[in-house]
Design a protein around this motif. Sequence first.
Motif, PDB file in Angstrom:
ATOM      1  N   ALA A 160       0.769  -1.440  -0.103  1.00 46.81           N
ATOM      2  CA  ALA A 160       0.110  -0.104  -0.218  1.00 46.81           C
ATOM      3  C   ALA A 160       1.305   0.973   0.478  1.00 46.81           C
ATOM      4  O   ALA A 160       0.316   1.661  -0.743  1.00 46.81           O
ATOM      5  N   LEU A 161       1.562   1.161   0.959  1.00 43.72           N
ATOM      6  CA  LEU A 161       2.730   2.273   1.182  1.00 43.72           C
ATOM      7  C   LEU A 161       3.713   2.388  -0.074  1.00 43.72           C
ATOM      8  O   LEU A 161       3.677   3.457  -1.083  1.00 43.72           O
ATOM      9  N   ALA A 174      -0.418   6.153  -6.810  1.00 41.02           N
ATOM     10  CA  ALA A 174      -1.357   5.469  -6.523  1.00 41.02           C
ATOM     11  C   ALA A 174      -2.222   6.342  -5.811  1.00 41.02           C
ATOM     12  O   ALA A 174      -2.194   6.548  -4.200  1.00 41.02           O
ATOM     13  N   LYS A 175      -3.930   6.078  -5.409  1.00 51.57           N
ATOM     14  CA  LYS A 175      -5.301   6.611  -4.854  1.00 51.57           C
ATOM     15  C   LYS A 175      -5.162   5.056  -4.068  1.00 51.57           C
ATOM     16  O   LYS A 175      -5.371   4.173  -5.137  1.00 51.57           O
ATOM     17  N   VAL A 183      -2.165   2.820   8.631  1.00 47.11           N
ATOM     18  CA  VAL A 183      -1.969   2.254   7.104  1.00 47.11           C
ATOM     19  C   VAL A 183      -2.061   4.187   6.615  1.00 47.11           C
ATOM     20  O   VAL A 183      -1.932   4.963   5.755  1.00 47.11           O
ATOM     21  N   VAL A 184      -4.030   4.451   6.923  1.00 47.75           N
ATOM     22  CA  VAL A 184      -3.814   5.440   5.954  1.00 47.75           C
ATOM     23  C   VAL A 184      -3.215   6.917   6.325  1.00 47.75           C
ATOM     24  O   VAL A 184      -3.268   7.640   5.976  1.00 47.75           O
ATOM     25  N   ALA A 222       2.382  11.428   4.480  1.00 51.46           N
ATOM     26  CA  ALA A 222       3.298  11.600   3.546  1.00 51.46           C
ATOM     27  C   ALA A 222       2.394  12.478   1.897  1.00 51.46           C
ATOM     28  O   ALA A 222       3.868  12.438   0.466  1.00 51.46           O
ATOM     29  N   GLY A 223       1.823  12.624   1.756  1.00 48.22           N
ATOM     30  CA  GLY A 223       1.604  13.717   0.922  1.00 48.22           C
ATOM     31  C   GLY A 223       0.103  12.532  -0.312  1.00 48.22           C
ATOM     32  O   GLY A 223       0.112  12.900  -1.172  1.00 48.22           O
TER      33      GLY A 223
END
Length: 292
Positions: A23-24, A31-32, A55-56, A62-63
């Motif tokens: 994900a990160l 990516a979204k 995580v979100v 981080a932008g």
Amino acid sequence: MGICDGRVVIVTGAGRGLGRAHALAFAAEGAKVVVNDLGVGLDGRPGADSPAAQVVEEIRAAGGEAVAHGGDVATADGAASLVATAVDAYGRLDALVNNAGFLRDRMLVNLDEDDWDAVMRVHVKGHFLPLKHAAAYWRAASKAGREVTARVVNTTSGAGLLGSVGQGNYAAAKAGIVGLTLVASAELARYGVQVNAIAPAARTRMTEEVFGDLDAAPEDVSPLVVWLGSAASAGVTGRVFEAEGGRITVMEGWHAGPTVRREGRWSPAESGEATLKLLADARTPGAVYGAG
């Protein structure tokens, strides 16, 4: 500009370990991300609050852009809501990474039916249902005349490719995911969907007790997953890759080996004699993990 700029990606089991790293990494490439995690323990039973929201927050700090989903992807409602979350939040879906899973390891003679069923459910059904609902979305988009450049990355294991002592349920489930990957890649190609699988090796809470000497980090696997989930992987489908540390291997599955043919029916003794001769010319299978 990242390799996944503008793409919308779902990652299941993304609260920890490999899923979190994926994900990160997707977010870092533009990516979204829909971060799915049920927040359960290693055995699949409910634990503390889901880490998906954490995580979100990491991604947003981080932008990047991300939303959390806490549904059970091994249920039809959970899988449907997962795809709906992506479309409702970002208006589209471009890639699905099926990663959620857990272990209930036992030797076969000690393996309870409930432990068999639970592992099959989360791994096989937990791959099938998100894939089914994502595929339905992409099929509808394709039939509506929209260009689809979709990607699915499934998660198998060396246990599913070679077997692993004490993991009969897990190995069978992961082998099933390879079969699902091959079928999906063939069925969905007409809609612009590519489907591949990875067999990752990394030190996570799932592997640290089984492979305590494994030093590779989850983040070492994610670059390949991100590339497979991007438009840059055009033409790559129906493949299985091993990824560990700095190593990437294309796995070559079942191919026809030495063959003999005769007119008429073999007797049991004749078939055995012929088979032994074939085996003498055949490649030796890879060793089962934990054997000997």
